[in-house]
Design a protein around this motif. Structure first.
Motif, PDB file in Angstrom:
ATOM      1  N   VAL A  92       0.841  -1.200   0.000  1.00  9.13           N
ATOM      2  CA  VAL A  92       0.000   0.000   0.000  1.00  9.13           C
ATOM      3  C   VAL A  92       0.876   1.250   0.000  1.00  9.13           C
ATOM      4  CG1 VAL A  92      -1.844  -1.218   1.181  1.00  9.13           C
ATOM      5  CG2 VAL A  92      -0.240   0.122   2.524  1.00  9.13           C
ATOM      6  N   ASP A  93       2.050   1.189   0.658  1.00 11.01           N
ATOM      7  CA  ASP A  93       2.988   2.303   0.614  1.00 11.01           C
ATOM      8  C   ASP A  93       3.593   2.456  -0.777  1.00 11.01           C
ATOM      9  OD1 ASP A  93       4.367   1.986   4.005  1.00 11.01           O
ATOM     10  OD2 ASP A  93       2.549   2.909   3.238  1.00 11.01           O
ATOM     11  N   VAL A  94       3.823   1.338  -1.470  1.00 10.83           N
ATOM     12  CA  VAL A  94       4.372   1.390  -2.832  1.00 10.83           C
ATOM     13  C   VAL A  94       3.393   2.092  -3.758  1.00 10.83           C
ATOM     14  CG1 VAL A  94       5.178   0.027  -4.794  1.00 10.83           C
ATOM     15  CG2 VAL A  94       5.748  -0.685  -2.469  1.00 10.83           C
ATOM     16  N   TYR A  95       2.084   1.772  -3.612  1.00 14.36           N
ATOM     17  CA  TYR A  95       1.078   2.444  -4.442  1.00 14.36           C
ATOM     18  C   TYR A  95       1.093   3.956  -4.200  1.00 14.36           C
ATOM     19  CZ  TYR A  95      -3.399   3.980  -6.272  1.00 14.36           C
ATOM     20  OH  TYR A  95      -4.371   4.664  -6.950  1.00 14.36           O
ATOM     21  N   SER A  96       1.091   4.371  -2.918  1.00 15.78           N
ATOM     22  CA  SER A  96       1.111   5.802  -2.596  1.00 15.78           C
ATOM     23  C   SER A  96       2.359   6.463  -3.176  1.00 15.78           C
ATOM     24  CB  SER A  96       1.067   5.999  -1.083  1.00 15.78           C
ATOM     25  OG  SER A  96      -0.091   5.416  -0.536  1.00 15.78           O
ATOM     26  N   PHE A  97       3.491   5.751  -3.153  1.00 19.61           N
ATOM     27  CA  PHE A  97       4.732   6.278  -3.713  1.00 19.61           C
ATOM     28  C   PHE A  97       4.572   6.526  -5.212  1.00 19.61           C
ATOM     29  CE2 PHE A  97       9.234   7.008  -3.676  1.00 19.61           C
ATOM     30  CZ  PHE A  97       9.705   6.542  -4.910  1.00 19.61           C
ATOM     31  N   GLY A  98       3.868   5.633  -5.906  1.00 19.49           N
ATOM     32  CA  GLY A  98       3.633   5.832  -7.333  1.00 19.49           C
ATOM     33  C   GLY A  98       2.832   7.090  -7.611  1.00 19.49           C
ATOM     34  N   VAL A  99       1.814   7.383  -6.778  1.00 20.03           N
ATOM     35  CA  VAL A  99       1.021   8.601  -6.954  1.00 20.03           C
ATOM     36  C   VAL A  99       1.877   9.836  -6.678  1.00 20.03           C
ATOM     37  CG1 VAL A  99      -1.057   9.836  -6.254  1.00 20.03           C
ATOM     38  CG2 VAL A  99      -1.068   7.348  -6.343  1.00 20.03           C
ATOM     39  N   ILE A 100       2.786   9.747  -5.691  1.00 15.31           N
ATOM     40  CA  ILE A 100       3.702  10.865  -5.415  1.00 15.31           C
ATOM     41  C   ILE A 100       4.614  11.104  -6.613  1.00 15.31           C
ATOM     42  CG2 ILE A 100       5.646  11.607  -3.974  1.00 15.31           C
ATOM     43  CD1 ILE A 100       4.316  10.177  -1.631  1.00 15.31           C
ATOM     44  N   MET A 101       5.084  10.027  -7.264  1.00 15.70           N
ATOM     45  CA  MET A 101       5.904  10.186  -8.477  1.00 15.70           C
ATOM     46  C   MET A 101       5.136  10.962  -9.548  1.00 15.70           C
ATOM     47  SD  MET A 101       7.870   6.514  -8.957  1.00 15.70           S
ATOM     48  CE  MET A 101       8.750   7.109 -10.405  1.00 15.70           C
ATOM     49  N   TRP A 102       3.848  10.632  -9.704  1.00 13.19           N
ATOM     50  CA  TRP A 102       3.018  11.339 -10.679  1.00 13.19           C
ATOM     51  C   TRP A 102       2.904  12.824 -10.317  1.00 13.19           C
ATOM     52  CZ3 TRP A 102      -1.306  14.326 -10.839  1.00 13.19           C
ATOM     53  CH2 TRP A 102      -1.954  14.466 -12.063  1.00 13.19           C
ATOM     54  N   GLU A 103       2.667  13.118  -9.046  1.00 13.05           N
ATOM     55  CA  GLU A 103       2.490  14.513  -8.624  1.00 13.05           C
ATOM     56  C   GLU A 103       3.776  15.318  -8.788  1.00 13.05           C
ATOM     57  OE1 GLU A 103       0.517  14.840  -4.909  1.00 13.05           O
ATOM     58  OE2 GLU A 103       0.651  17.029  -4.836  1.00 13.05           O
ATOM     59  N   LEU A 104       4.928  14.686  -8.519  1.00 12.61           N
ATOM     60  CA  LEU A 104       6.205  15.374  -8.742  1.00 12.61           C
ATOM     61  C   LEU A 104       6.433  15.653 -10.227  1.00 12.61           C
ATOM     62  CD1 LEU A 104       8.803  13.732  -6.327  1.00 12.61           C
ATOM     63  CD2 LEU A 104       8.372  16.164  -6.605  1.00 12.61           C
ATOM     64  N   LEU A 105       6.014  14.739 -11.082  1.00 10.76           N
ATOM     65  CA  LEU A 105       6.230  14.902 -12.515  1.00 10.76           C
ATOM     66  C   LEU A 105       5.385  16.040 -13.074  1.00 10.76           C
ATOM     67  CD1 LEU A 105       7.862  13.571 -14.823  1.00 10.76           C
ATOM     68  CD2 LEU A 105       5.847  12.186 -15.304  1.00 10.76           C
ATOM     69  N   TYR A 106       4.111  16.105 -12.616  1.00 10.30           N
ATOM     70  CA  TYR A 106       3.192  17.108 -13.174  1.00 10.30           C
ATOM     71  C   TYR A 106       3.085  18.381 -12.345  1.00 10.30           C
ATOM     72  CZ  TYR A 106       1.595  13.439 -16.252  1.00 10.30           C
ATOM     73  OH  TYR A 106       1.536  12.467 -17.196  1.00 10.30           O
ATOM     74  N   GLU A 107       3.412  18.275 -11.039  1.00  6.46           N
ATOM     75  CA  GLU A 107       3.300  19.403 -10.119  1.00  6.46           C
ATOM     76  C   GLU A 107       1.857  19.879  -9.974  1.00  6.46           C
ATOM     77  OE1 GLU A 107       7.840  21.096 -10.770  1.00  6.46           O
ATOM     78  OE2 GLU A 107       6.136  22.359 -11.330  1.00  6.46           O
ATOM     79  N   ILE A 108       0.910  18.951 -10.032  1.00  5.11           N
ATOM     80  CA  ILE A 108      -0.497  19.226  -9.740  1.00  5.11           C
ATOM     81  C   ILE A 108      -1.036  18.083  -8.895  1.00  5.11           C
ATOM     82  CG2 ILE A 108      -0.987  20.634 -11.778  1.00  5.11           C
ATOM     83  CD1 ILE A 108      -2.140  18.186 -13.126  1.00  5.11           C
ATOM     84  N   LEU A 109      -2.162  18.342  -8.204  1.00  6.77           N
ATOM     85  CA  LEU A 109      -2.756  17.318  -7.347  1.00  6.77           C
ATOM     86  C   LEU A 109      -3.310  16.176  -8.188  1.00  6.77           C
ATOM     87  CD1 LEU A 109      -4.703  19.556  -4.811  1.00  6.77           C
ATOM     88  CD2 LEU A 109      -2.614  18.268  -4.385  1.00  6.77           C
ATOM     89  N   PRO A 110      -3.191  14.928  -7.724  1.00  2.38           N
ATOM     90  CA  PRO A 110      -3.738  13.804  -8.490  1.00  2.38           C
ATOM     91  C   PRO A 110      -5.240  13.920  -8.649  1.00  2.38           C
ATOM     92  CG  PRO A 110      -3.073  13.112  -6.283  1.00  2.38           C
ATOM     93  CD  PRO A 110      -2.539  14.493  -6.485  1.00  2.38           C
ATOM     94  N   PHE A 111      -5.728  13.645  -9.849  1.00  2.00           N
ATOM     95  CA  PHE A 111      -7.146  13.654 -10.210  1.00  2.00           C
ATOM     96  C   PHE A 111      -7.785  15.045 -10.132  1.00  2.00           C
ATOM     97  CE2 PHE A 111      -6.333   9.472  -8.191  1.00  2.00           C
ATOM     98  CZ  PHE A 111      -6.528   8.659  -9.291  1.00  2.00           C
ATOM     99  N   SER A 112      -6.999  16.108  -9.943  1.00  2.00           N
ATOM    100  CA  SER A 112      -7.586  17.439  -9.812  1.00  2.00           C
ATOM    101  C   SER A 112      -8.272  17.891 -11.088  1.00  2.00           C
ATOM    102  CB  SER A 112      -6.504  18.454  -9.407  1.00  2.00           C
ATOM    103  OG  SER A 112      -5.473  18.487 -10.373  1.00  2.00           O
ATOM    104  N   ASN A 113      -7.826  17.383 -12.235  1.00  2.00           N
ATOM    105  CA  ASN A 113      -8.469  17.765 -13.485  1.00  2.00           C
ATOM    106  C   ASN A 113      -9.733  16.951 -13.764  1.00  2.00           C
ATOM    107  OD1 ASN A 113      -6.967  15.418 -13.830  1.00  2.00           O
ATOM    108  ND2 ASN A 113      -6.756  15.737 -16.021  1.00  2.00           N
ATOM    109  N   GLU A 114     -10.056  15.988 -12.878  1.00  2.25           N
ATOM    110  CA  GLU A 114     -11.235  15.154 -13.078  1.00  2.25           C
ATOM    111  C   GLU A 114     -12.358  15.480 -12.110  1.00  2.25           C
ATOM    112  OE1 GLU A 114      -8.302  11.401 -13.737  1.00  2.25           O
ATOM    113  OE2 GLU A 114     -10.419  10.946 -13.521  1.00  2.25           O
ATOM    114  N   ILE A 115     -12.019  16.079 -10.949  1.00  8.00           N
ATOM    115  CA  ILE A 115     -13.023  16.360  -9.922  1.00  8.00           C
ATOM    116  C   ILE A 115     -13.703  17.690 -10.231  1.00  8.00           C
ATOM    117  CG2 ILE A 115     -13.415  16.753  -7.467  1.00  8.00           C
ATOM    118  CD1 ILE A 115     -10.983  15.011  -6.913  1.00  8.00           C
TER     119      ILE A 115
END
Length: 685
Positions: free
Chosen positions: A538-561
């Motif tokens: 479960v920590d590995v999954y969260s780490f993957g989402v952090i990698m995405w946020e560092l790459l884009y510099e925006i909150l995850p799913f913010s463009n969908e909510i």
């Protein structure tokens, strides 16, 4: 579909999307008989697979020898049934999800037949639910006369509102916050000030009553719907000492008045002997209370220090060097590790006198209380103050856990301070604050993080997680990994902190499903009641989402909510494999690609590496990220493998030595416009 009777046998309904009601079957008729059929991965607002609305009170609804799996809806993950009592036999209804109520079935009446288990609803009725039927109230203090509440005008008080269905299941929230209305039964009796405090566990309401007449009895109407109402009697008390009664536009209120104290003191002043006796008695009581408080504080300090000392032995047995890689435990002699730690324990002082701490300024607010920058023995520290309404045990657990951890990539805990009014945790001060703040500053162009700096931060996080997951005999699962819990020092070294939701588990532990952290970083398997597997993933999954946020510099799913898509709907998609969007190079214009590269790499780095090689780095980065957030937790890599991949990518980037770590920049308008656009895409690939 309009029908008086319908029979369905030997059918399969898979991956249908039905809009508002029943993706595979919307029946408005009398009888329904379904047998030997399969309903899988169907989605609708009401009744993920089936919506039945009958016209007769004694109609027949039967489900036999059928399966309902992985369906989802707002109410009734698999079925929504109106008017009649459904009959079920030999039904398998598992892994269905309701964003509000009824993980498997949402029915107007109770269900006849077998017991259904293995589904999930986010508000009430994990398996079967009915509409809410009754309301009860619980006050923050006991009432003396049954359900009658005794308060003075304008007094603030709290109560829990318990709204239940036919199965006596209590809803943790209402469909809409403004559904709950609390008002005087007679509108002429006065006014009520209402503040709803939904906290995902119960419906808590803060109230003040302003009666129009003091001598008159008062009653409150607690209304959930026109059919669900509770009447509570209220007795209006006189104002307490030091308060006087004032008339406002909306009713009477008791207000604090120093004049009342002066009058009371003047009256007592006439009785000189009583004053002298009272003063002596007061002095004796005051001194006694002080001594009792000091003794209580001393006992509390000894008790918490005992807990800290006992907690140290959690990790002592079978203690071995946690990581042999030089990049993780460089400079540590593994043969002397236990001896060094034991000598540190003898010197460790867990209780820090509050008088030794000089608070400089408030720097933020955490889950359990305020956070301050302070000085302790000329050392910069951070002080975490426990809120008065917070959980003492959770605070102590976090402090004891952090005090047992020693690693360059874990925030250090120096000890705790106790006073008669509160508890404070003293931890390492991180000058650059959280990674969440650093990402925001980079996005707006205040302090840009280059790609190599982002890799270094990810590697530091990985080192800390390897340490936590490798502790024997009880590994530690963080469970709330997100940018807000990653802290950065003055040279941008990253450390993992905030262990409020962390859990110590044995190395053969297979299940962990409670107290999960922030929803959008939460692994999809945690949405299921019967999650099994290696909990470190479960920590590995969260780490993957952090990698995405560092790459884009925006909150995850913010463009969908937005107004039409809620967090609950995003979670249902994540449970089925949905992830933050990835932007592919072929959908990028040359200008957008150049702007992204210029934001993440210096000119010298771009000249040295070349555009095509940089895009290759990004492709490798995204491959690592996608493995980390794989739907099947067994397919996610361990952090010991992740660090090898990241360090290899880092070595490829380090072709020049003078790459700046953090570069101030006043504006980067074109890149910011790209980040803030509503594009359908999301990452270079």
């Amino acid at each position: 579909m309009l029908s008086y009777s319908l029979s369905i046998t030997n059918c399969k309904f898979i991956e249908n999307t039905g809009g508002s009601k029943g993706s595979t079957l919307y029946l408005y008729g009398t009888d329904l008989d379904i047998g030997n059929s399969q309903f899988t991965k169907n989605t609708a607002d009401l009744g993920g697979a089936i919506y039945v609305e009958t016209t007769k009170l004694f109609g027949s609804i039967r489900f036999t020898d059928s399966t309902f799996n992985d369906n989802s809806a707002k109410n009734g993950g698999a079925m929504w049934i109106n008017t009649v009592t459904p009959y079920i036999k030999n039904i398998i209804c598992e892994n269905n999800l309701a964003a509000y109520a009824g993980g498997c079935i949402y029915s107007q009446l109770t269900v006849n037949g077998e017991i259904i288990v293995g589904n999930n609803a986010l508000c009430y009725g994990n398996n079967v639910a009915t509409p809410l039927q009754t309301v009860e109230v619980q006050f923050e203090r006991n009432t003396e006369n049954g359900n009658e509440l005794e308060i003075y005008p304008g007094e603030s008080f709290k109560m829990n509102v318990l709204v239940k269905d036919l199965y006596n299941q209590t809803a943790s929230s209402l469909m809409e916050p403004n559904m709950l209305i609390i008002r005087p039964t007679n509108i002429e009796d006065g006014t009520v000030s209402q503040n709803n405090l939904f906290d995902n566990r119960t419906i808590l309401v803060s109230l003040q009553i302003f009666p129009s007449q003091i001598s008159k009895e008062f009653s409150l109407s607690i209304i959930v719907t026109p059919d669900i109402e509770k009447i509570v009697k209220v007795k209006i008390l006189p104002c307490p000492n030091s308060y006087i009664l004032n008339k406002l536009d909306n009713g009477y209120i008791c207000e604090y008045s120093p004049i009342a104290i002066i009058l009371t003191s003047a009256i007592l002043g006439f009785i000189s002997l009583l004053i002298i006796f009272g003063a002596v008695l007061y002095a004796g009581i005051f001194i006694t209370r002080k001594l009792l408080k000091l003794r209580k504080q001393e006992r509390a300090e000894k008790e918490i220090e005992r807990k800290f000392t006992d907690n140290e032995f959690i990790f002592e047995s079978e203690f071995t060097p946690l990581i042999s890689s030089n990049s993780i435990n460089s400079g540590i002699d593994s043969s002397n590790t236990k001896e060094i730690l034991n000598s540190q324990k003898k010197r460790q002082q867990y209780i820090i006198p509050i008088s030794e701490i000089n608070i400089l300024k408030r720097v933020g607010e955490g889950a359990m209380g305020m956070i301050y920058h302070a000085k302790w023995n000329r050392t910069d520290v951070a002080i975490k103050q426990l809120k008065t309404d917070s959980n003492d045990e959770e605070f102590e657990n976090e402090a004891m856990l952090m005090s047992s951890l020693r690693h360059p990539c874990i925030v250090s805990c120096y000890g705790v301070s106790l006073t008669t009014n509160g508890k404070y945790m003293v931890v390492e001060y991180m000058e650059h604050g959280s990674l969440e703040k650093a990402i925001y500053n980079s996005r707006i162009g205040r302090e840009i993080m280059r790609f190599e700096t982002k890799l270094k931060i990810l590697i530091d996080i990985t080192k800390g997680l390897i340490y936590l997951h490798s502790i024997k005999p009880h590994k530690i699962i963080h469970r709330d990994l997100k940018p807000g819990n990653i802290l950065l020092d003055k040279i941008m070294n990253a450390k993992v902190g905030d262990f409020g939701l962390s859990k110590i588990v044995s190395n053969n532990s297979a299940t962990m499903t409670s107290n999960v952290g922030t929803l959008l970083y939460m692994a999809p398997e945690l949405l299921s009641d019967n999650h099994k597997g290696k909990s470190t993933k479960v920590d590995v999954y969260s780490f993957g989402v952090i990698m995405w946020e560092l790459l884009y510099e925006i909150l995850p799913f913010s463009n969908e909510i937005d107004n039409s898509t809620t967090v609950f709907q995003i979670l249902m998609r994540v449970a089925k494999g949905h992830r933050p969007e990835l932007l592919h190079a072929k959908s990028f214009s040359e200008k957008q690609i150049d702007e992204w590269i210029e934001h993440n790499f210096t000119k010298k780095h771009i000249e040295n590496l070349g555009k095509s090689e940089i895009i290759g780095f990004l492709e490798s980065y995204v491959q690592i990220m996608e493995r980390c957030w794989a739907q099947d937790s067994s397919q996610r890599p361990e952090f010991i493998e992740i660090i090898d991949l990241l360090e290899e990518l880092q070595s490829q980037c380090q072709k020049i030595d003078d790459l700046p770590r953090l570069i101030p920049l006043q504006s980067l308008h074109n890149f910011n416009n790209y980040q803030n656009s509503n594009s359908d895409t999301g990452t270079l690939h």
